[in-house]
Design an enzyme around this catalytic site. Structure first.
Site, PDB file in Angstrom:
ATOM      1  CG  HIS A  96      59.701 -81.620 -38.929  1.00 50.41           C
ATOM      2  ND1 HIS A  96      59.738 -81.532 -37.546  1.00 50.41           N
ATOM      3  CD2 HIS A  96      58.800 -80.699 -39.347  1.00 50.41           C
ATOM      4  CE1 HIS A  96      58.899 -80.585 -37.147  1.00 50.41           C
ATOM      5  NE2 HIS A  96      58.308 -80.071 -38.215  1.00 50.41           N
TER       6      HIS A  96
ATOM      7  CG  ASP B 239      61.628 -85.276 -36.090  1.00 49.78           C
ATOM      8  OD1 ASP B 239      62.128 -84.907 -35.024  1.00 49.78           O
ATOM      9  OD2 ASP B 239      61.028 -84.503 -36.881  1.00 49.78           O
TER      10      ASP B 239
ATOM     11  CG  ASP C 251      58.791 -83.613 -34.122  1.00 51.76           C
ATOM     12  OD1 ASP C 251      58.862 -84.844 -34.283  1.00 51.76           O
ATOM     13  OD2 ASP C 251      59.571 -82.819 -34.688  1.00 51.76           O
TER      14      ASP C 251
ATOM     15  CG  HIS D 157      65.806 -80.975 -40.163  1.00 54.03           C
ATOM     16  ND1 HIS D 157      65.000 -81.642 -41.053  1.00 54.03           N
ATOM     17  CD2 HIS D 157      65.022 -80.698 -39.089  1.00 54.03           C
ATOM     18  CE1 HIS D 157      63.784 -81.771 -40.546  1.00 54.03           C
ATOM     19  NE2 HIS D 157      63.771 -81.215 -39.353  1.00 54.03           N
TER      20      HIS D 157
END
Lengths: 225, 373
Positions: free
Chosen positions: B188, B186, B273, B149
Site C-alpha cells: 500500500h 509495502d 503484504d 499510513h
C-alpha cells in the site's frame, strides 16, 4: 445410533438423503460447503468465504431436520481474516466451534494462502454420540489436538478431511490409532469428487475405542460413547 | 573482525569507521506487542510471535544483534504529528476498544504500545548511528502497529504513529543528519509518510506500491511540493507484479536516485503484504524477492557508508510472514535461507502496463535526477 457421512460435492442432497435414511448425526468433510479453493494459488478462492456463522451451515442445519451436523465452513471475519471453522450443531443451531489450527502449504493444498491458523482452542459438544469434539484437516493427525479434546471431556471425535487417494488410507490409520490411544470413538469422513482439478476419493469410517473399525460407507451404526 | 580505519567523531554516521569482513545485522524485538490488540483483524497480535520464533530457530540467530526497544518520547512523536492528534491517541485508552477509522482499531494499551513500536525504530537508529564498537550495519525493527499510513494528524490503515517518519526526524534531530532516504515497499502507498515529508527536500521518499489499491494515493505525478518537489517518488506497480518488476523498480529508479541523493541514513518501510500469498493484495513477490530487496538495500547502504534501519509495516498472512521476515534478515546479513517459498510464482505472466509505468516514472523524475537520464 446412525451416523451419516456425506462425501460427495452435493452436500444438500447428501444431508437430505441421509436424514431420510435415519441418520441422527451427519458428518461432512473439510471445507464442507465450498469448492476446494486451496488447490491453486489464486486469490479468487478467497471470494468463497462466508461471514460467520456460515449461511451454508445454517442451511445445512435446516436440511438436517432435527439431526445433528458436524461440518466445516470457510469463513471470513472481515477483509483479510479467514478461517476454516468446524462446527458441531444441534437442531437449534451451532453448539461448538473451533478453527483449524494446523494449516499447510503444499502442491494441491495451499491452505496457508486461504485461511489462518485458528487460535481459540477447541470445544466439546453434548451430541447424541456423547461428549463430542471435532477436528478437521491436518488437525486430525495432531496428537496435541486430540489430547486437548480428550482433556476437555470428549468421548468421541468426528473428523472431516480432504485427502487424496494416497494419503486417505494413511489418515484413516492415524485416526484409528489416535482413537485407540485415547480410548474414544472416532468418525472420519473424506471429501469426494473432483474440485478445482483435484480428485478426492471420498469415503468414511467409524472406529471404536480400541481403534477397530465399526463400519464404513454412508451410514454407520455406532453405540454412543 | 572490525578495525578502525577512519574516525568521524562521536555521532557521525559514516560506517567506514568500521570495516567488517561480514555485515553485522540484527533485529529489534517488541516485548508485549500483544498489548495492541485489535481483535479479529488482519493486523493482529499473532503476526509477530511466529516471526520471532522462526528467527530464534534459525541457524543465523546466534549471529544477530538483538535489541529491545525503549519508549519513544512524546517529543519524538511531535516532530511529525500534531499535538492535537497525539493527545487524541493518548486519550483512546479510556474508551477502548474503539475504531479510529473504518480500518484502525485500538485497544486499551495501543497508544503505549505504539510509542514502544516507534521507540524500536529509534533504538535501531541509535544503534546504527552512534559510535560504538559493536555498531550494526543494519537492523530490522519488528514493530506493530505499522505506521506509514498515518499522516500529520490522522491515524488510518491499521497505523497509529508513523514510525518511519519519527525515526527520520529523530535521526536529523539527534545525530546531525541532514539527508534521510526512506524506501517503502509495502504493497500500500505510504500516504502518511508522503504527507509528512512532501515539502521537505531533506527527506527523500520513494515508494513501490500496488496501484490502484488502498489508500488511493501514490500516482506518479505526486512528486512533492515547494522545496520538496522531486523528492517524492512514487512507483505505482501494476497488480500482478512480482520479483522481476519490484527488482527492476529498485534497480532502475529507487536505488540510483537514493544513491544520488547521498543520504546519511537509509530507512526502509518493509511491508511484506506484496507477497504472493498475502490476503490483502494482488502482488506476487516471493521470499527470494524480499531477500533480494533487502540485499540491495544493504549493499547500497554499505556503498554509501551509512546505517540502514528496516521498519516492519504490513504483511498479513501469519503463516508466511515468518519466512518473509527471515528472508529480509538473511538479505541484510548475507545468510542463506534453506526454506522454500511454496507460494513463489513459477509461471506468472508479466503484468500489463508495467513498462509504460516505469518509463513514466523515469520521465517524470529524470529532470531532477541525473541517475535517471
Amino acid at each position: 445410533m446412525r451416523i451419516g457421512l456425506v462425501s460427495g460435492l452435493d452436500w444438500r442432497d447428501g444431508i437430505a438423503r441421509l436424514r431420510a435414511a435415519g441418520a441422527e448425526l451427519i458428518c461432512l468433510p473439510l471445507l464442507s460447503f465450498a469448492p476446494w479453493v486451496a488447490a491453486k494459488r489464486d486469490r479468487a478462492g478467497l471470494e468463497h468465504a462466508e461471514r460467520p456463522p456460515s449461511p451454508s451451515l445454517l442451511e445445512a442445519i435446516e436440511l438436517a431436520d432435527g439431526a445433528w451436523i458436524s461440518a466445516s465452513a470457510y469463513e471470513s471475519e472481515g477483509e483479510g481474516v479467514f478461517y476454516v471453522s468446524s462446527y458441531i450443531a444441534g437442531p437449534d443451531g451451532p453448539v461448538s466451534r473451533y478453527r483449524q489450527a494446523a494449516v499447510v502449504a503444499e502442491p494441491g493444498r495451499y491452505e496457508q494462502m486461504f485461511w489462518s491458523p485458528g487460535h481459540e482452542g477447541n470445544e466439546v459438544a453434548a451430541s447424541p454420540l456423547g461428549p463430542t469434539g471435532s477436528l478437521v484437516g491436518s488437525d486430525v493427525r495432531s496428537a496435541p489436538a486430540w489430547e486437548e479434546l480428550v482433556s476437555a471431556g470428549a468421548r468421541a471425535v468426528v473428523c472431516g478431511v480432504a485427502e487424496d487417494a494416497e494419503s486417505w488410507p494413511q489418515t484413516m490409520t492415524a485416526v484409528a490409532g489416535l482413537a485407540a490411544l485415547h480410548s474414544v470413538i472416532a468418525v472420519i469422513v473424506n471429501r469426494g469428487g473432483r474440485s478445482n482439478d483435484v480428485e478426492f476419493p471420498g469415503g468414511g469410517a467409524a472406529f471404536d475405542r480400541h481403534g477397530a473399525e465399526i463400519g464404513t460407507g454412508e451410514l454407520i451404526e455406532v453405540a454412543p460413547g | 573482525m572490525s578495525r578502525t580505519s577512519e574516525i568521524q567523531g562521536v555521532g557521525s554516521v559514516p560506517h567506514a569507521y568500521y570495516e567488517r569482513s561480514e555485515p553485522l545485522t540484527g533485529v529489534v524485538l517488541l516485548p508485549s506487542q500483544e498489548r495492541h490488540d485489535p481483535g479479529e483483524h488482519p493486523e493482529n497480535v499473532r503476526r509477530l510471535p511466529g516471526v520471532v520464533d522462526r528467527l530464534r530457530d534459525a541457524p543465523e540467530w546466534d549471529r544477530l544483534f538483538v535489541l529491545y526497544p525503549r519508549y519513544a518520547r512524546t517529543e519524538d512523536a511531535l516532530r511529525v504529528h500534531s499535538e492535537g492528534f497525539v493527545e487524541i491517541l493518548e486519550s483512546t485508552g479510556a474508551d477502548a476498544p474503539l475504531w479510529l477509522d473504518t480500518d484502525t482499531r485500538v485497544s486499551r494499551d495501543s497508544y503505549p504500545n505504539s510509542l514502544l513500536a516507534a521507540g524500536a525504530a529509534l533504538a535501531a537508529v541509535d544503534a546504527v548511528a552512534m559510535e560504538a564498537y559493536h555498531r550494526p550495519d543494519s537492523l530490522f525493527a519488528l514493530t506493530r502497529p505499522p505506521g506509514h499510513h498515518t499522516g500529520i494528524d490522522k491515524a488510518m490503515g491499521f497505523c497509529l504513529l508513523n514510525n518511519v517518519s519519527i525515526a527520520a526526524r529523530y535521526a536529523q534531530a539527534t545525530y546531525g543528519i541532514e539527508r534521510v532516504a526512506i524506501l517503502d515497499w509495502d504493497v500500500h502507498h505510504g500516504n502518511g509518510t508522503q504527507e509528512i515529508h512532501y515539502a521537505d527536500p531533506s527527506v527523500l521518499f520513494c515508494s513501490l506500491h500496488e496501484w490502484p489499491l488502498y489508500p488511493g494515493t501514490g500516482w506518479v505525478d505526486e512528486t512533492g511540493a515547494g522545496d520538496g518537489t522531486g523528492f517524492n517518488i512514487n512507483i505505482p506497480m501494476p497488480t500482478g507484479s512480482g520479483d522481476v518488476e519490484y527488482l527492476e523498480a529498485l534497480d532502475r529508479v529507487a536505488l540510483p536516485v537514493i544513491e544520488e541523493f547521498r543520504p546519511e541514513i537509509l530507512l526502509v518501510s518493509a511491508g511484506q503484504d506484496c507477497h504472493a500469498a498475502d490476503p490483502l493484495c494482488g502482488q506476487l513477490v516471493s521470499a527470494s524477492g524480499f531477500k533480494a530487496m533487502a540485499t540491495r538495500s544493504a549493499e547500497l547502504a554499505r556503498r554509501l557508508g551509512i546505517g540502514l534501519v528496516v521498519i516492519h509495516e504490513g504483511g498479513y498472512n501469519v503463516s508466511t510472514l515468518p519466512l518473509l521476515d527471515r528472508s529480509i534478515v538473511a538479505g541484510l546479513g548475507g545468510f542463506e535461507v534453506e526454506e522454500p517459498d511454496p507460494f513463489a510464482p513459477l509461471d506468472a505472466e508479466p503484468p500489463g502496463a508495467w513498462d509504460e509505468r516505469l518509463e513514466s516514472v523515469i520521465a517524470t523524475h529524470a529532470p531532477r535526477w541525473e541517475a535517471l537520464r
